[in-house]
Design an enzyme around this catalytic site. Structure first.
Site, PDB file in Angstrom:
ATOM      1  N   GLY A  15       0.780  -1.231   0.000  1.00  0.00           N
ATOM      2  CA  GLY A  15       0.000   0.000   0.000  1.00  0.00           C
ATOM      3  C   GLY A  15       0.815   1.286   0.000  1.00  0.00           C
ATOM      4  O   GLY A  15       0.393   2.285   0.577  1.00  0.00           O
ATOM      5  N   ASN A  17       1.275   3.146  -2.585  1.00  0.00           N
ATOM      6  CA  ASN A  17       0.474   4.109  -3.342  1.00  0.00           C
ATOM      7  C   ASN A  17      -0.670   4.648  -2.487  1.00  0.00           C
ATOM      8  O   ASN A  17      -0.970   5.841  -2.520  1.00  0.00           O
ATOM      9  CB  ASN A  17      -0.064   3.473  -4.630  1.00  0.00           C
ATOM     10  CG  ASN A  17       0.970   3.483  -5.729  1.00  0.00           C
ATOM     11  OD1 ASN A  17       1.205   4.503  -6.356  1.00  0.00           O
ATOM     12  ND2 ASN A  17       1.617   2.344  -5.948  1.00  0.00           N
ATOM     13  N   HIS A 112      -0.595   0.846 -13.646  1.00  0.00           N
ATOM     14  CA  HIS A 112       0.146  -0.321 -14.131  1.00  0.00           C
ATOM     15  C   HIS A 112       1.597   0.084 -14.352  1.00  0.00           C
ATOM     16  O   HIS A 112       1.864   1.101 -15.012  1.00  0.00           O
ATOM     17  CB  HIS A 112      -0.460  -0.830 -15.440  1.00  0.00           C
ATOM     18  CG  HIS A 112       0.299  -1.986 -15.996  1.00  0.00           C
ATOM     19  ND1 HIS A 112       0.195  -3.258 -15.451  1.00  0.00           N
ATOM     20  CD2 HIS A 112       1.195  -2.077 -17.007  1.00  0.00           C
ATOM     21  CE1 HIS A 112       1.007  -4.062 -16.126  1.00  0.00           C
ATOM     22  NE2 HIS A 112       1.618  -3.389 -17.068  1.00  0.00           N
TER      23      HIS A 112
END
Ligand code: GRF
Length: 222
Positions: A15, A17, A112
């Site tokens: 986590g 991000n 991505h």
């Protein structure tokens, strides 16, 4: 969007991000409401990050379900308790069913770690090194049924250092992700970017190409 964009962040792991979102919202640089953090893994460290930030959490383990469709139905029912305007996939390691994507049509973002359409799928960093590419990066895109194939919004690109390992490259890409993902989500949250007719619209115009931001080797935006 008229009200503050209610955002659900979906994770499966560390986590980092998610942490970038928490930090931006915390300092007022990102105007989203982080309504819930959802994980399919109870031990995902991102759940600890959410709790530390006072964000509600939810967890449903995919192993408890017979298949993808029943798991996705349970996830949607849970998320809908928060009536999210936006779903942010941040290292959520599950492929979403068509029904789930349709339920939140145009409201799901993913990041991505590659310059899509190059390198969909896994092991992107090693594949970039093996190919001898000069540039690598990450792409924020809307999620459609096509895996890593939805309309792109924002790319962060950075130069590849020929002698580095895949792990070193991955770390540099992640530092870029922490800058571009909250920014792109903010654009969607404030209505500047929309998903319409199967494509990305930026400032009221259909966008063929994503916005591209270039970073130097240590992650400074140029
Ligand atoms: C990111 O590198 C992202 O590109 C990929 O999953 C990773 C999640 O990392 N989709 P973290 O859990 O946010 O640290």
């Amino acid at each position: 969007m008229a009200t503050r964009c209610r955002t659900a962040v979906l994770i499966s792991g560390s986590g980092t991000n998610l942490q970038a979102f928490i930090d931006r919202v915390g300092c007022g640089a990102l105007d989203l409401e982080l309504s819930v953090v959802f994980s399919n893994k109870p031990d995902a460290y991102g759940l600890v990050r959410a709790k530390n930030a006072g964000i509600p959490t939810a967890c449903i383990e995919h192993g408890d379900f017979a298949g993808r469709d029943s798991f996705d139905r349970a996830v949607a029912a849970k998320l809908d308790e928060w009536q999210p305007d936006l779903l942010v996939l941040a290292g959520f390691m599950r492929i979403l069913s068509a029904a789930f994507v349709a339920h939140y049509a145009g409201k799901i973002l993913n990041i991505h770690p590659a310059l899509l359409p190059a390198y969909p799928g896994l092991n992107t960093h090693q594949r970039v090194l093996d190919a001898g590419d000069r540039w690598h990066g990450s792409t924020v895109h809307f999620v459609t049924e096509e895996l890593d194939g939805g309309p792109r919004i924002l790319q962060g690109r950075l130069p590849v250092v020929a002698s580095e390992t895949a792990d070193q490259l991955a770390a540099r890409v992640q530092a870029v992700e922490h800058q571009i993902y909250p920014e792109a989500a903010g654009w969607v949250g404030d209505g500047r970017v929309e998903f319409r007719d199967g494509r990305t619209w930026i400032d009221g115009k259909p966008a063929i190409d994503p916005v591209v931001q270039t970073f130097d080797a240590v992650g400074r935006r140029l």
